[in-house]
Design an enzyme around this catalytic site. Structure first.
Site, mmCIF file in Angstrom:
data_model
loop_
_atom_site.group_PDB
_atom_site.id
_atom_site.type_symbol
_atom_site.label_atom_id
_atom_site.label_comp_id
_atom_site.label_asym_id
_atom_site.label_seq_id
_atom_site.Cartn_x
_atom_site.Cartn_y
_atom_site.Cartn_z
ATOM 1 N N LYS A 150 0.725 -1.549 0.029
ATOM 2 C CA LYS A 150 -0.432 -0.013 -0.205
ATOM 3 C C LYS A 150 0.515 0.743 0.176
ATOM 4 C CE LYS A 150 -4.319 -1.959 1.879
ATOM 5 N NZ LYS A 150 -5.289 -1.419 2.926
ATOM 6 N N GLY B 270 -2.287 -1.358 15.546
ATOM 7 C CA GLY B 270 -1.193 -1.990 14.298
ATOM 8 C C GLY B 270 -0.471 -0.386 13.570
ATOM 9 N N SER B 271 0.187 -0.482 13.003
ATOM 10 C CA SER B 271 0.659 0.553 12.561
ATOM 11 C C SER B 271 0.656 1.032 10.983
ATOM 12 C CB SER B 271 1.974 1.200 13.154
ATOM 13 O OG SER B 271 3.061 0.046 13.220
ATOM 14 N N GLY B 272 0.191 -0.517 10.117
ATOM 15 C CA GLY B 272 0.661 -0.528 8.773
ATOM 16 C C GLY B 272 -0.144 0.566 7.681
ATOM 17 N N GLY B 273 0.098 -0.160 6.420
ATOM 18 C CA GLY B 273 -1.198 0.839 5.890
ATOM 19 C C GLY B 273 -2.773 1.826 6.054
ATOM 20 N N MET B 274 -2.909 -0.164 6.362
ATOM 21 C CA MET B 274 -4.294 -0.212 6.863
ATOM 22 C C MET B 274 -4.794 0.620 7.829
ATOM 23 S SD MET B 274 -7.351 -0.814 5.884
ATOM 24 C CE MET B 274 -8.785 -1.180 6.497
ATOM 25 N N ASP C 162 -10.427 2.569 1.702
ATOM 26 C CA ASP C 162 -10.113 1.968 3.125
ATOM 27 C C ASP C 162 -10.985 3.139 3.527
ATOM 28 O OD1 ASP C 162 -9.333 -0.787 2.357
ATOM 29 O OD2 ASP C 162 -7.658 -0.051 2.606
#
Length: 271
Positions: free
Chosen positions: A70, A129-133, A106
Protein backbone atom coordinates in the site's frame (compact mmCIF):
# COMPACT_ATOMS: atom_id res chain seq x y z
CA UNK A 1 -26.80 -13.73 -19.37
CA UNK A 2 -23.72 -15.84 -20.03
CA UNK A 3 -20.61 -13.74 -20.52
CA UNK A 4 -17.51 -14.61 -22.51
CA UNK A 5 -14.10 -12.97 -22.49
CA UNK A 6 -13.24 -11.16 -25.73
CA UNK A 7 -10.80 -8.58 -27.03
CA UNK A 8 -12.83 -5.75 -25.49
CA UNK A 9 -12.98 -7.26 -22.00
CA UNK A 10 -11.58 -4.95 -19.34
CA UNK A 11 -9.21 -6.63 -16.89
CA UNK A 12 -9.09 -5.60 -13.24
CA UNK A 13 -6.76 -7.16 -10.71
CA UNK A 14 -5.43 -7.15 -7.18
CA UNK A 15 -1.93 -7.26 -5.76
CA UNK A 16 -1.43 -8.75 -2.31
CA UNK A 17 1.20 -10.53 -0.32
CA UNK A 18 -1.45 -13.14 0.51
CA UNK A 19 -3.95 -13.23 -2.38
CA UNK A 20 -7.46 -14.17 -1.31
CA UNK A 21 -10.74 -14.83 -3.08
CA UNK A 22 -12.99 -12.08 -1.70
CA UNK A 23 -12.21 -9.42 -4.32
CA UNK A 24 -12.30 -11.90 -7.17
CA UNK A 25 -15.66 -13.34 -6.13
CA UNK A 26 -17.18 -9.96 -5.23
CA UNK A 27 -16.16 -8.09 -8.36
CA UNK A 28 -16.91 -10.90 -10.82
CA UNK A 29 -20.32 -11.46 -9.21
CA UNK A 30 -21.23 -7.82 -9.86
CA UNK A 31 -19.80 -7.86 -13.40
CA UNK A 32 -22.00 -10.83 -14.24
CA UNK A 33 -25.10 -9.51 -12.47
CA UNK A 34 -24.85 -6.18 -14.31
CA UNK A 35 -23.69 -7.72 -17.61
CA UNK A 36 -20.46 -5.71 -17.69
CA UNK A 37 -17.60 -6.77 -19.95
CA UNK A 38 -15.03 -6.98 -17.14
CA UNK A 39 -13.07 -9.76 -15.45
CA UNK A 40 -11.12 -9.68 -12.19
CA UNK A 41 -8.10 -11.75 -11.15
CA UNK A 42 -5.95 -11.79 -7.99
CA UNK A 43 -2.13 -11.75 -8.16
CA UNK A 44 0.93 -11.42 -6.01
CA UNK A 45 4.37 -10.23 -7.13
CA UNK A 46 8.04 -10.12 -6.21
CA UNK A 47 8.65 -7.21 -8.60
CA UNK A 48 6.22 -4.43 -7.76
CA UNK A 49 7.55 -1.80 -10.22
CA UNK A 50 7.27 -4.32 -13.06
CA UNK A 51 3.73 -5.28 -12.01
CA UNK A 52 2.53 -1.66 -11.93
CA UNK A 53 4.38 -0.94 -15.17
CA UNK A 54 2.60 -3.91 -16.72
CA UNK A 55 -0.74 -2.52 -15.58
CA UNK A 56 0.00 0.72 -17.38
CA UNK A 57 1.47 -0.90 -20.51
CA UNK A 58 -1.30 -3.49 -20.96
CA UNK A 59 -4.18 -1.17 -20.26
CA UNK A 60 -5.36 -3.05 -17.17
CA UNK A 61 -8.26 -0.93 -15.92
CA UNK A 62 -7.96 -1.23 -12.15
CA UNK A 63 -5.86 -2.71 -9.39
CA UNK A 64 -6.71 -3.27 -5.72
CA UNK A 65 -3.60 -2.99 -3.54
CA UNK A 66 -3.29 -4.89 -0.25
CA UNK A 67 -0.57 -5.54 2.33
CA UNK A 68 2.39 -5.15 1.98
CA UNK A 69 2.19 -2.93 -1.11
CA UNK A 70 0.00 0.00 0.00
CA UNK A 71 2.85 2.42 0.61
CA UNK A 72 5.41 1.01 -1.83
CA UNK A 73 3.02 1.61 -4.75
CA UNK A 74 2.79 5.34 -4.16
CA UNK A 75 5.90 6.43 -6.12
CA UNK A 76 4.76 4.30 -9.07
CA UNK A 77 1.51 6.16 -9.84
CA UNK A 78 0.84 9.51 -11.49
CA UNK A 79 -1.77 11.07 -9.22
CA UNK A 80 -2.89 10.44 -5.64
CA UNK A 81 -6.41 11.36 -4.55
CA UNK A 82 -7.04 13.28 -1.33
CA UNK A 83 -8.42 10.08 0.26
CA UNK A 84 -4.92 8.62 0.02
CA UNK A 85 -2.46 11.52 0.01
CA UNK A 86 -3.17 12.69 3.55
CA UNK A 87 -2.50 9.23 4.97
CA UNK A 88 0.30 8.23 2.57
CA UNK A 89 -1.31 4.88 1.79
CA UNK A 90 -3.23 3.66 -1.27
CA UNK A 91 -5.40 0.62 -1.90
CA UNK A 92 -6.78 1.28 -5.37
CA UNK A 93 -5.23 2.24 -8.71
CA UNK A 94 -7.29 3.21 -11.75
CA UNK A 95 -5.75 3.30 -15.22
CA UNK A 96 -7.21 6.21 -17.19
CA UNK A 97 -5.68 5.86 -20.66
CA UNK A 98 -2.19 5.29 -19.27
CA UNK A 99 -2.45 7.69 -16.33
CA UNK A 100 -2.49 5.84 -13.01
CA UNK A 101 -4.70 7.49 -10.38
CA UNK A 102 -4.58 6.19 -6.79
CA UNK A 103 -7.22 6.21 -4.05
CA UNK A 104 -7.83 4.81 -0.59
CA UNK A 105 -11.28 3.25 -0.36
CA UNK A 106 -10.38 1.74 3.04
CA UNK A 107 -10.49 5.28 4.43
CA UNK A 108 -13.82 5.95 2.73
CA UNK A 109 -15.31 2.71 4.08
CA UNK A 110 -14.21 3.35 7.68
CA UNK A 111 -15.60 6.89 7.64
CA UNK A 112 -18.95 5.50 6.51
CA UNK A 113 -18.95 2.82 9.21
CA UNK A 114 -18.19 5.36 11.94
CA UNK A 115 -21.30 7.26 10.84
CA UNK A 116 -23.49 4.18 10.34
CA UNK A 117 -22.67 2.77 13.79
CA UNK A 118 -22.96 6.23 15.40
CA UNK A 119 -19.71 5.91 17.28
CA UNK A 120 -19.26 8.64 19.90
CA UNK A 121 -16.26 10.83 19.08
CA UNK A 122 -15.65 11.34 22.79
CA UNK A 123 -14.69 7.68 23.22
CA UNK A 124 -11.04 6.82 23.84
CA UNK A 125 -9.75 4.40 21.25
CA UNK A 126 -6.94 1.87 21.29
CA UNK A 127 -5.86 0.94 17.77
CA UNK A 128 -3.49 -2.02 17.41
CA UNK A 129 -1.33 -1.83 14.28
CA UNK A 130 0.79 0.70 12.41
CA UNK A 131 0.84 -0.40 8.75
CA UNK A 132 -0.89 1.01 5.68
CA UNK A 133 -4.39 -0.08 6.68
CA UNK A 134 -3.82 1.25 10.20
CA UNK A 135 -3.08 4.65 8.68
CA UNK A 136 -6.38 4.63 6.83
CA UNK A 137 -8.32 3.63 9.94
CA UNK A 138 -6.56 6.01 12.34
CA UNK A 139 -6.95 8.98 10.01
CA UNK A 140 -10.60 8.15 9.34
CA UNK A 141 -11.23 8.30 13.10
CA UNK A 142 -9.19 11.50 13.40
CA UNK A 143 -11.19 13.15 10.63
CA UNK A 144 -14.44 11.96 12.21
CA UNK A 145 -13.59 14.03 15.29
CA UNK A 146 -11.96 11.47 17.60
CA UNK A 147 -9.26 13.19 19.66
CA UNK A 148 -8.46 10.73 22.44
CA UNK A 149 -6.67 7.43 22.10
CA UNK A 150 -3.51 5.47 21.46
CA UNK A 151 -1.78 3.62 18.67
CA UNK A 152 -0.67 0.27 20.11
CA UNK A 153 2.35 -0.97 18.17
CA UNK A 154 5.47 -2.92 19.07
CA UNK A 155 7.37 -1.15 16.28
CA UNK A 156 8.18 2.17 17.93
CA UNK A 157 9.24 3.89 14.70
CA UNK A 158 6.05 3.20 12.76
CA UNK A 159 3.90 3.46 15.87
CA UNK A 160 5.15 6.92 16.82
CA UNK A 161 4.92 8.10 13.22
CA UNK A 162 1.29 7.01 12.92
CA UNK A 163 0.49 8.52 16.32
CA UNK A 164 1.95 11.83 15.20
CA UNK A 165 0.05 11.73 11.90
CA UNK A 166 -3.28 10.91 13.51
CA UNK A 167 -2.95 12.99 16.66
CA UNK A 168 -3.09 10.06 19.08
CA UNK A 169 -0.53 8.77 21.57
CA UNK A 170 1.75 5.77 21.10
CA UNK A 171 2.23 2.80 23.44
CA UNK A 172 4.01 -0.52 22.85
CA UNK A 173 1.27 -2.55 24.57
CA UNK A 174 -2.07 -2.25 26.35
CA UNK A 175 -0.67 -2.08 29.90
CA UNK A 176 -2.55 0.70 31.69
CA UNK A 177 -4.11 2.09 28.51
CA UNK A 178 -7.63 3.53 29.01
CA UNK A 179 -9.98 2.65 26.18
CA UNK A 180 -13.68 2.64 25.31
CA UNK A 181 -13.18 1.28 21.80
CA UNK A 182 -10.74 -1.43 20.68
CA UNK A 183 -9.68 -1.51 17.02
CA UNK A 184 -7.62 -4.33 15.53
CA UNK A 185 -5.72 -3.48 12.35
CA UNK A 186 -3.24 -6.38 12.42
CA UNK A 187 -3.36 -9.87 10.88
CA UNK A 188 -4.17 -11.39 14.29
CA UNK A 189 -7.26 -13.56 13.80
CA UNK A 190 -6.87 -13.72 10.01
CA UNK A 191 -7.12 -17.00 8.09
CA UNK A 192 -3.65 -18.52 8.18
CA UNK A 193 -1.03 -19.00 10.89
CA UNK A 194 -2.61 -16.35 13.19
CA UNK A 195 -6.26 -17.38 12.85
CA UNK A 196 -6.64 -18.48 16.50
CA UNK A 197 -4.96 -15.45 18.04
CA UNK A 198 -6.79 -12.72 19.95
CA UNK A 199 -5.77 -9.19 19.02
CA UNK A 200 -6.60 -8.01 22.57
CA UNK A 201 -6.75 -9.85 25.87
CA UNK A 202 -10.10 -10.81 27.33
CA UNK A 203 -9.76 -8.29 30.16
CA UNK A 204 -9.31 -5.47 27.67
CA UNK A 205 -12.45 -6.53 25.80
CA UNK A 206 -14.46 -6.78 29.01
CA UNK A 207 -13.70 -3.16 29.90
CA UNK A 208 -14.64 -1.44 26.63
CA UNK A 209 -17.91 -0.24 25.09
CA UNK A 210 -17.33 -1.51 21.52
CA UNK A 211 -14.94 -3.53 19.34
CA UNK A 212 -13.88 -3.04 15.72
CA UNK A 213 -11.87 -5.70 13.87
CA UNK A 214 -10.85 -4.96 10.28
CA UNK A 215 -9.92 -8.60 9.59
CA UNK A 216 -12.53 -9.81 7.07
CA UNK A 217 -11.67 -13.49 6.69
CA UNK A 218 -12.99 -15.18 8.64
CA UNK A 219 -15.93 -12.78 9.17
CA UNK A 220 -16.14 -13.93 12.81
CA UNK A 221 -12.60 -13.58 14.17
CA UNK A 222 -11.71 -14.72 17.71
CA UNK A 223 -11.92 -11.07 18.78
CA UNK A 224 -15.38 -10.57 17.29
CA UNK A 225 -16.64 -13.84 18.76
CA UNK A 226 -15.38 -12.86 22.21
CA UNK A 227 -16.89 -9.38 21.98
CA UNK A 228 -20.26 -10.77 20.91
CA UNK A 229 -20.21 -13.29 23.77
CA UNK A 230 -19.72 -10.38 26.17
CA UNK A 231 -22.56 -8.40 24.65
CA UNK A 232 -20.34 -5.73 23.13
CA UNK A 233 -21.39 -3.88 19.94
CA UNK A 234 -19.05 -4.85 17.08
CA UNK A 235 -17.97 -3.63 13.66
CA UNK A 236 -16.56 -6.42 11.53
CA UNK A 237 -14.01 -6.59 8.77
CA UNK A 238 -16.71 -8.04 6.53
CA UNK A 239 -18.45 -4.67 6.68
CA UNK A 240 -15.21 -2.86 5.83
CA UNK A 241 -14.24 -5.10 2.95
CA UNK A 242 -17.66 -4.91 1.30
CA UNK A 243 -17.85 -1.10 1.52
CA UNK A 244 -14.32 -0.54 0.25
CA UNK A 245 -14.80 -3.11 -2.54
CA UNK A 246 -17.94 -1.49 -3.88
CA UNK A 247 -16.16 1.88 -3.98
CA UNK A 248 -13.43 0.20 -6.03
CA UNK A 249 -16.08 -1.28 -8.33
CA UNK A 250 -17.51 2.20 -8.93
CA UNK A 251 -14.06 3.62 -9.69
CA UNK A 252 -13.37 0.85 -12.21
CA UNK A 253 -16.75 0.76 -13.98
CA UNK A 254 -18.54 4.04 -13.31
CA UNK A 255 -21.57 2.02 -12.18
CA UNK A 256 -22.94 2.04 -8.61
CA UNK A 257 -24.93 -1.12 -7.78
CA UNK A 258 -27.85 -0.90 -5.39
CA UNK A 259 -27.52 -1.95 -1.76
CA UNK A 260 -29.39 -5.23 -2.21
CA UNK A 261 -27.08 -6.35 -5.00
CA UNK A 262 -24.00 -5.34 -3.00
CA UNK A 263 -25.26 -7.41 -0.07
CA UNK A 264 -25.72 -10.45 -2.31
CA UNK A 265 -22.25 -9.98 -3.80
CA UNK A 266 -20.70 -9.71 -0.34
CA UNK A 267 -22.53 -12.84 0.87
CA UNK A 268 -21.34 -14.70 -2.21
CA UNK A 269 -17.75 -13.55 -1.72
CA UNK A 270 -17.70 -14.49 1.95
CA UNK A 271 -19.58 -17.77 1.51
Amino acid sequence: MTRSINRDTQLCMSLSGRPGNFGTRFQNYLYEALDLNYVYKAFTTRDLPAAIGGMRALGIRGCAVSMPFKEACMPLVDHIDASASAIASINTIVNNDGRLDAYNTDYIAVRKLIEQHRLDADMQLALRGSGGMAKAVACAFRDAGFKHGHIVARNETTGRKLAQTSGFGWVPDMAGVPADLLINVTPLGMEGPEKDQLAFERGDVERVKAVFDVVALPPETPLIKLARSLGKPVITGAEVIALQAVEQFVLYTGVRPDDALVARAAAHALG
